[in-house]
Write an enzyme that holds these catalytic residues in place. Sequence first.
Site, mmCIF file in Angstrom:
data_model
loop_
_atom_site.group_PDB
_atom_site.id
_atom_site.type_symbol
_atom_site.label_atom_id
_atom_site.label_comp_id
_atom_site.label_asym_id
_atom_site.label_seq_id
_atom_site.Cartn_x
_atom_site.Cartn_y
_atom_site.Cartn_z
ATOM 1 N N GLU A 68 49.531 41.314 36.433
ATOM 2 C CA GLU A 68 49.690 42.132 37.648
ATOM 3 C C GLU A 68 50.462 43.404 37.314
ATOM 4 O O GLU A 68 51.483 43.352 36.615
ATOM 5 C CB GLU A 68 50.418 41.296 38.707
ATOM 6 C CG GLU A 68 49.955 41.529 40.113
ATOM 7 C CD GLU A 68 48.505 41.077 40.366
ATOM 8 O OE1 GLU A 68 47.597 41.911 40.191
ATOM 9 O OE2 GLU A 68 48.309 39.926 40.745
ATOM 10 N N THR B 54 49.671 45.563 35.314
ATOM 11 C CA THR B 54 49.541 45.916 33.892
ATOM 12 C C THR B 54 48.382 46.882 33.654
ATOM 13 O O THR B 54 48.325 47.524 32.615
ATOM 14 C CB THR B 54 49.306 44.646 33.044
ATOM 15 O OG1 THR B 54 48.305 43.856 33.699
ATOM 16 C CG2 THR B 54 50.573 43.825 32.909
ATOM 17 N N GLY C 295 43.451 43.646 53.900
ATOM 18 C CA GLY C 295 44.899 43.732 53.681
ATOM 19 C C GLY C 295 45.491 42.459 53.124
ATOM 20 O O GLY C 295 46.696 42.239 53.220
ATOM 21 N N ALA C 296 44.674 41.595 52.548
ATOM 22 C CA ALA C 296 45.176 40.317 52.056
ATOM 23 C C ALA C 296 45.343 40.326 50.534
ATOM 24 O O ALA C 296 45.649 39.313 49.931
ATOM 25 C CB ALA C 296 44.237 39.193 52.483
ATOM 26 N N SER D 251 39.666 44.611 49.342
ATOM 27 C CA SER D 251 38.500 44.875 50.176
ATOM 28 C C SER D 251 38.071 46.336 50.056
ATOM 29 O O SER D 251 36.882 46.645 50.132
ATOM 30 C CB SER D 251 38.806 44.521 51.638
ATOM 31 O OG SER D 251 40.003 45.145 52.045
ATOM 32 N N GLU E 178 39.298 56.429 44.716
ATOM 33 C CA GLU E 178 40.553 55.911 45.286
ATOM 34 C C GLU E 178 41.715 56.840 44.901
ATOM 35 O O GLU E 178 42.566 57.156 45.720
ATOM 36 C CB GLU E 178 40.770 54.496 44.746
ATOM 37 C CG GLU E 178 41.890 53.737 45.362
ATOM 38 C CD GLU E 178 41.493 52.922 46.601
ATOM 39 O OE1 GLU E 178 42.373 52.620 47.393
ATOM 40 O OE2 GLU E 178 40.298 52.594 46.773
ATOM 41 N N ASP F 248 40.580 46.407 39.966
ATOM 42 C CA ASP F 248 39.855 45.917 41.143
ATOM 43 C C ASP F 248 38.372 46.269 41.072
ATOM 44 O O ASP F 248 37.495 45.442 41.321
ATOM 45 C CB ASP F 248 40.448 46.525 42.428
ATOM 46 C CG ASP F 248 41.925 46.249 42.559
ATOM 47 O OD1 ASP F 248 42.431 45.366 41.836
ATOM 48 O OD2 ASP F 248 42.582 46.919 43.372
HETATM 49 C C1 GLA Z 1 46.281 46.967 43.183
HETATM 50 C C2 GLA Z 1 45.627 48.064 42.334
HETATM 51 C C3 GLA Z 1 45.234 47.534 40.956
HETATM 52 C C4 GLA Z 1 46.388 46.808 40.279
HETATM 53 C C5 GLA Z 1 47.038 45.812 41.237
HETATM 54 C C6 GLA Z 1 48.287 45.206 40.671
HETATM 55 O O1 GLA Z 1 45.350 45.985 43.500
HETATM 56 O O2 GLA Z 1 44.511 48.590 42.991
HETATM 57 O O3 GLA Z 1 44.753 48.589 40.163
HETATM 58 O O4 GLA Z 1 47.316 47.717 39.764
HETATM 59 O O5 GLA Z 1 47.379 46.400 42.486
HETATM 60 O O6 GLA Z 1 47.995 44.447 39.549
#
Ligand code: GLA
Length: 398
Positions: free
Chosen positions: A43, A45, A130-131, A135, A168, A180
């Site tokens: 996370e 990273t 938002g979870a 999304s 984004e 993501d």
């Molecule tokens: C969000 C970001 C991702 C990632 C995570 C944390 O989801 O969109 O790129 O950095 O936070 O791991």
Amino acid sequence: MLVESNETLARIQAQYHQVFDRTSSTVAERSFRSPGRINLIGEHTDYNQGYVLPASVDKAVYFVIAPREDDQIILRATDLDESYTTTLDDLSKPSQTWAFYQLSILEQIQKKGLKIKGFQAAFGGDVPLGAGLSSSAALECALLFALNEIFELGLDRLEIVKMAQKAENEYVGVQCGIMDQFASTFGKEESVIRLDCRSLDYEYFPFPMDDYQLVLCDTQVKHSLADSAYNTRRQECEMAVALLQASHPHIQSLRDATPALVLANKEILGSPVYQRSKYITEEIERVNEGCKDLAAGNLQAFGEKMYQTHYGLQNEYEVSCPELDFLVAATLEMPEVLGARMMGGGFGGCTINLVKASELDSFESKIRKAYQESFNTELPCYRVRIMDGSSEVVEINH
Ligand code: GLA
């Protein structure tokens, strides 16, 4: 192409036919999906050019879409009963968040000099908002995947990922990493993806879910702080790199540092940059160690690493919240849970739990009750299965 019987898609297709006049497009509509994502370990990273271990799930955003003869763009949000109409010449920022995300994709298409015509689309899905399941990335990837197919833009999956991430960053204004969009686009059934966020090399690791399953527990805390705090964390990591570079010029990102080097530079880094760097360098190592656990079939050891990740996110990276901490702590007394941690950017959203399949019902009822008693709030639990990433979909019962 995925062939499935899917109520969500059937409902969106039905609305498409209600809303759009059959004469407005001479081409038959097609359906596409991009799923939400989970992340097992790794996370924060991705933007440090480290490793992540995400997967795409059985909750997705669907688009039913067809090109038009004119240059109008008509978007229909079936879950909200709202529409938005514009043209390719007018990509000014709309007030509806969902339209905003979609225009970010159109802007990227234009910036790349790709040509599309007008189109009409109905979209919706079952990714909780938002979870922490991304999304928004699913929405952006689904639209771009669909436009790439219907206008034959010739983009490969990696180009789609990079453009959706840029959308984004540049239009929405969140300096997110690549995880993501990559997970939503490249996911594979019953597998997690170890992605090297520097080289973009990736490898699938089987994650069979026979004896253990993944359950997300949704705090229902919407992460309103998240965008600004997210960008601040990024800056803190950049500051760490600048400070370390003075004595170690080869360090281009925290990926190039180790926990030992960070410790040796504790005074130079200061607080909170030291704590942030400690967490990131340890987490990058943890992804690779976790993959070894998966390869050896040692889910017990993998689960322990999930707890270590949570500890770091809570105390060192400081992106958790009391509700997430409560849910993770509650599982420590439950032998049926091998691992639990907060998932995604933080400040709300879900915890991800690795739970013995035969104990799912009792796990959910215990944790729901505990949450209700402490926070007077219901706790939705989602059992997720790992499914393929973006695809065209043919609905069989329609
Ligand atoms: C969000 C970001 C991702 C990632 C995570 C944390 O989801 O969109 O790129 O950095 O936070 O791991």
